[in-house]
Scaffold this motif. Structure first.
Motif, short mmCIF file in Angstrom:
data_model
loop_
_atom_site.label_atom_id
_atom_site.label_comp_id
_atom_site.label_asym_id
_atom_site.label_seq_id
_atom_site.Cartn_x
_atom_site.Cartn_y
_atom_site.Cartn_z
N SER A 68 0.60 4.34 -7.28
CA SER A 68 0.46 5.38 -8.29
C SER A 68 1.80 5.77 -8.87
CB SER A 68 -0.23 6.61 -7.69
OG SER A 68 0.56 7.14 -6.63
N GLY A 69 1.73 6.39 -10.07
CA GLY A 69 2.95 6.87 -10.71
C GLY A 69 3.00 6.46 -12.17
N THR A 70 4.21 6.23 -12.68
CA THR A 70 4.40 5.92 -14.10
C THR A 70 5.07 4.58 -14.28
OG1 THR A 70 6.51 7.14 -14.12
CG2 THR A 70 4.52 8.35 -14.75
N SER A 84 0.82 -1.22 0.00
CA SER A 84 0.00 0.00 0.00
C SER A 84 0.85 1.26 0.00
CB SER A 84 -0.94 0.00 1.21
OG SER A 84 -0.24 0.07 2.41
N ASN A 85 0.27 2.31 -0.57
CA ASN A 85 0.92 3.62 -0.66
C ASN A 85 2.32 3.50 -1.27
OD1 ASN A 85 1.20 6.35 -0.47
ND2 ASN A 85 1.71 6.38 1.70
N ILE A 86 2.33 3.02 -2.51
CA ILE A 86 3.59 2.83 -3.25
C ILE A 86 3.64 3.86 -4.37
CG2 ILE A 86 5.07 1.17 -4.43
CD1 ILE A 86 4.22 0.14 -1.69
N GLN A 87 4.71 4.65 -4.40
CA GLN A 87 4.90 5.66 -5.45
C GLN A 87 5.97 5.16 -6.41
OE1 GLN A 87 3.19 8.65 -5.92
NE2 GLN A 87 4.28 8.72 -7.88
N SER A 122 -12.17 -5.46 -7.06
CA SER A 122 -11.52 -4.17 -7.30
C SER A 122 -12.42 -3.06 -6.77
CB SER A 122 -11.25 -3.97 -8.79
OG SER A 122 -12.46 -4.00 -9.53
N SER A 123 -11.80 -1.95 -6.38
CA SER A 123 -12.57 -0.82 -5.85
C SER A 123 -11.78 0.45 -6.03
CB SER A 123 -12.92 -1.04 -4.37
OG SER A 123 -11.75 -1.15 -3.59
N GLY A 124 -12.45 1.60 -5.83
CA GLY A 124 -11.77 2.88 -5.99
C GLY A 124 -11.47 3.19 -7.44
N LEU A 125 -10.80 4.29 -7.69
CA LEU A 125 -10.43 4.69 -9.04
C LEU A 125 -9.27 3.84 -9.53
CD1 LEU A 125 -10.72 6.67 -11.41
CD2 LEU A 125 -9.08 8.17 -10.23
N LEU A 126 -9.45 3.21 -10.69
CA LEU A 126 -8.40 2.38 -11.28
C LEU A 126 -8.00 2.96 -12.63
CD1 LEU A 126 -9.74 -1.25 -10.58
CD2 LEU A 126 -8.14 0.10 -9.21
N VAL A 127 -6.73 3.21 -12.79
CA VAL A 127 -6.17 3.71 -14.05
C VAL A 127 -4.95 2.85 -14.38
CG1 VAL A 127 -5.13 5.67 -15.25
CG2 VAL A 127 -6.94 6.06 -13.56
N PRO A 128 -4.96 2.19 -15.58
CA PRO A 128 -6.00 2.22 -16.61
C PRO A 128 -7.28 1.51 -16.16
CG PRO A 128 -4.28 0.63 -17.17
CD PRO A 128 -3.79 1.37 -15.98
N GLU A 129 -8.41 1.91 -16.74
CA GLU A 129 -9.72 1.39 -16.33
C GLU A 129 -9.84 -0.11 -16.58
OE1 GLU A 129 -12.79 3.58 -18.21
OE2 GLU A 129 -12.27 5.49 -17.22
N VAL A 142 -7.04 -8.12 -4.13
CA VAL A 142 -7.75 -6.84 -4.07
C VAL A 142 -6.94 -5.77 -4.80
CG1 VAL A 142 -8.61 -5.01 -2.57
CG2 VAL A 142 -8.86 -7.40 -1.87
N LEU A 143 -7.60 -5.09 -5.74
CA LEU A 143 -7.01 -3.93 -6.41
C LEU A 143 -7.81 -2.71 -5.99
CD1 LEU A 143 -6.58 -5.37 -10.04
CD2 LEU A 143 -4.94 -5.43 -8.14
N ASP A 144 -7.18 -1.77 -5.29
CA ASP A 144 -7.90 -0.64 -4.73
C ASP A 144 -7.13 0.66 -4.99
OD1 ASP A 144 -9.49 1.08 -3.31
OD2 ASP A 144 -9.10 0.20 -1.34
N SER A 145 -7.79 1.60 -5.66
CA SER A 145 -7.24 2.95 -5.85
C SER A 145 -5.83 2.91 -6.45
CB SER A 145 -7.23 3.71 -4.51
OG SER A 145 -8.52 3.76 -3.94
N ILE A 146 -5.76 2.42 -7.67
CA ILE A 146 -4.48 2.32 -8.38
C ILE A 146 -4.51 3.25 -9.58
CG2 ILE A 146 -2.94 0.78 -9.66
CD1 ILE A 146 -4.07 -1.51 -7.91
N GLN A 147 -3.51 4.10 -9.69
CA GLN A 147 -3.43 5.04 -10.80
C GLN A 147 -2.04 5.00 -11.40
OE1 GLN A 147 -5.34 8.94 -10.08
NE2 GLN A 147 -5.94 8.14 -8.06
N LEU A 148 -1.94 4.35 -12.56
CA LEU A 148 -0.65 4.17 -13.22
C LEU A 148 -0.74 4.69 -14.65
CD1 LEU A 148 0.14 0.56 -11.90
CD2 LEU A 148 1.25 2.70 -11.19
#
Length: 440
Positions: free
Chosen positions: A359-361, A315-318, A409-416, A381-387
């Motif tokens: 999150s990140g690139t 969790s909370n990985i940048q 899965s839950s929260g905002l996921l990117v890519p969708e 569980v995939l939760d609130s991931i934005q890549l």
């Protein structure tokens, strides 16, 4: 012309003598300070160490250890501003409690491979059977591994000519030790793994720096196996392999506030090699930053293995320009050609894995879940991931890979499309995936 040469020689000689005199004055000053007797302080200079970086100071360290080991609360001091050449040694207990190894200077491993013997190839400094022991200080343990890395060639003829051992030493290794603290020091340039714990319990690692170049092979930063109740925090790790490697027999591991670069990220495994039993549970990895690493958060298991991996949280990985930020690979193979690894139906069962706030690139693939068809991954569980794809590596970008993974899965996921990576599992899937739990 002769006068110029003589003058230059005199200048160089004067500089060399000045440097030598300076080191000698430092040693003399520290020797003088030691005469102000502290019954708990055991300075290696008082036991014959030279501190010139050339003389073998191993016997002095062993002598200081032997004396300090008998006294509760003793401190073995490796003083600052000096370099101590230490050949492979075992610092062994049991000792009286609260023993401290204070590293303020620089300790150096032998640089030439030829000076290592067949009896010392597994580790440089081996800490064995210790309880309530601390390593601390502002100094550095330098494994001087350059020759080992340069010799890591796949050309067997080169290996034969240079007589390079197939075994390479770990820098600092703890075996069968409890209540161990390692803090503040730096560990650099190990031939293999930098800091390793085997069969140990109650380990605290805080505010250390580990570094070797990204092209140094198999130089894991911190390696854990058969160890429990470990906390690794507030440290910077860079290596040619995993920044933190968690192997079989590990449980109750907490890794947090770690910076990883370069390296292969934080990994569980590879587990189950050679049809072996692997048991890993209750792992928390959080508040991590990763830059230009090969992987981010990874679980890797061999086909044919037994046992289980369960209750793991990332969790909370940048991540910044990480090639594969999220990975579960139940088809792990360390051969260059992965097709050379035999397909097998048995697998280490994986359950209860959470990826949260990552999150990140990414440089190649945002998520890679390659789970076994015989023993699928469950409760993922995939939760609130934005890549987002990295702008630097656009040509390398691939689609995500997700197979045989069940959960939610839950929260905002990117890519969708990541939302389709985990499926709702049936009771049948749960039963077959957990059938190996009894082995652990």
């Amino acid at each position: 012309m002769k006068l110029k040469i003589i003058t230059l020689f005199v200048i160089i000689t004067s500089i060399s003598l000045t440097a030598a005199n300076h080191a000698h004055m430092i040693r003399q000053s520290k020797m003088h300070n030691m005469k102000q007797k502290n019954p708990l302080l055991f300075n290696v200079l008082a036991f014959g160490a030279k501190g010139d970086g050339l003389s073998d100071d191993s016997k002095a360290l062993l002598a200081a250890w032997k004396s300090a080991c008998k006294i509760s609360g003793a401190v073995i001091e490796i003083p600052s501003e000096l370099k101590f050449l230490i050949k492979p040694v075992t610092l062994q207990g049991p000792c009286m409690p609260n023993l401290v190894l204070q590293i303020d200077g620089i300790i150096l491993a032998p640089a030439k491979i030829a000076t290592w013997t067949k009896f010392s190839l597994y580790q440089w400094i081996n800490f064995k059977w210790l309880h309530d022991f601390t390593i601390q200080g502002s100094g550095t343990a330098d494994g001087q591994g350059y020759n080992w890395w340069d010799s890591s060639s796949h050309n067997s003829q080169i290996k034969k000519v240079k007589k390079i051992p197939s075994i390479k030493p770990t820098a600092l290794r703890f075996y069968a030790s409890n209540n161990i603290t390692v803090r503040d020091i730096s560990i650099r340039n190990s031939p293999l793994c930098h800091l390793k714990f085997d069969n140990s319990k109650g380990v605290k690692i805080n505010n250390i720096t580990i570094f070797s170049p990204g092209n140094s092979p198999n130089t894991d930063g911190i390696h854990l196996q058969n160890s429990q109740d470990v906390e690794i925090q507030h440290s910077n790790v860079g290596s040619g392999d995993d920044c933190v490697s968690i192997q079989t027999g590990c449980s109750n591991i907490h890794v947090h506030h770690i910076s990883c670069s370069p390296g292969h990220g934080i990994s569980l495994g590879g587990l189950g090699k050679g049809k072996s039993l692997a048991c890993v549970s209750n792992i928390v990895i959080e508040n991590i930053t990763m830059l230009n690493t090969l992987y981010g958060t990874r679980i890797k298991t061999w086909q044919g293995g037994l046992g289980s991996v369960k209750n793991v949280s990332f969790s909370n990985i940048q991540v910044t320009d990480v090639k594969y930020p999220i990975m579960i690979d139940q088809y792990y193979c360390d051969k260059i050609n992965q097709y050379a690894c035999e397909n097998q139906t048995e697998a280490v069962a994986i359950s209860g894995v959470e990826f949260n706030q990552i999150s990140g690139t990414y440089a190649i693939q945002p998520i890679h879940l390659a789970c076994s068809s015989s023993f699928p991954c469950i409760d993922v569980v995939l939760d609130s991931i934005q890549l987002q794809p990295s702008k630097k590596y656009g040509a390398l970008i691939q689609q995500q890979l997700c197979s045989n993974s069940y959960g939610k899965s839950s929260g905002l996921l990117v890519p969708e499309s990541m939302d389709y990576c985990v499926r709702s599992g049936s009771d049948f899937i749960r039963r077959i995936s957990r059938s190996h739990d009894v082995s652990c």
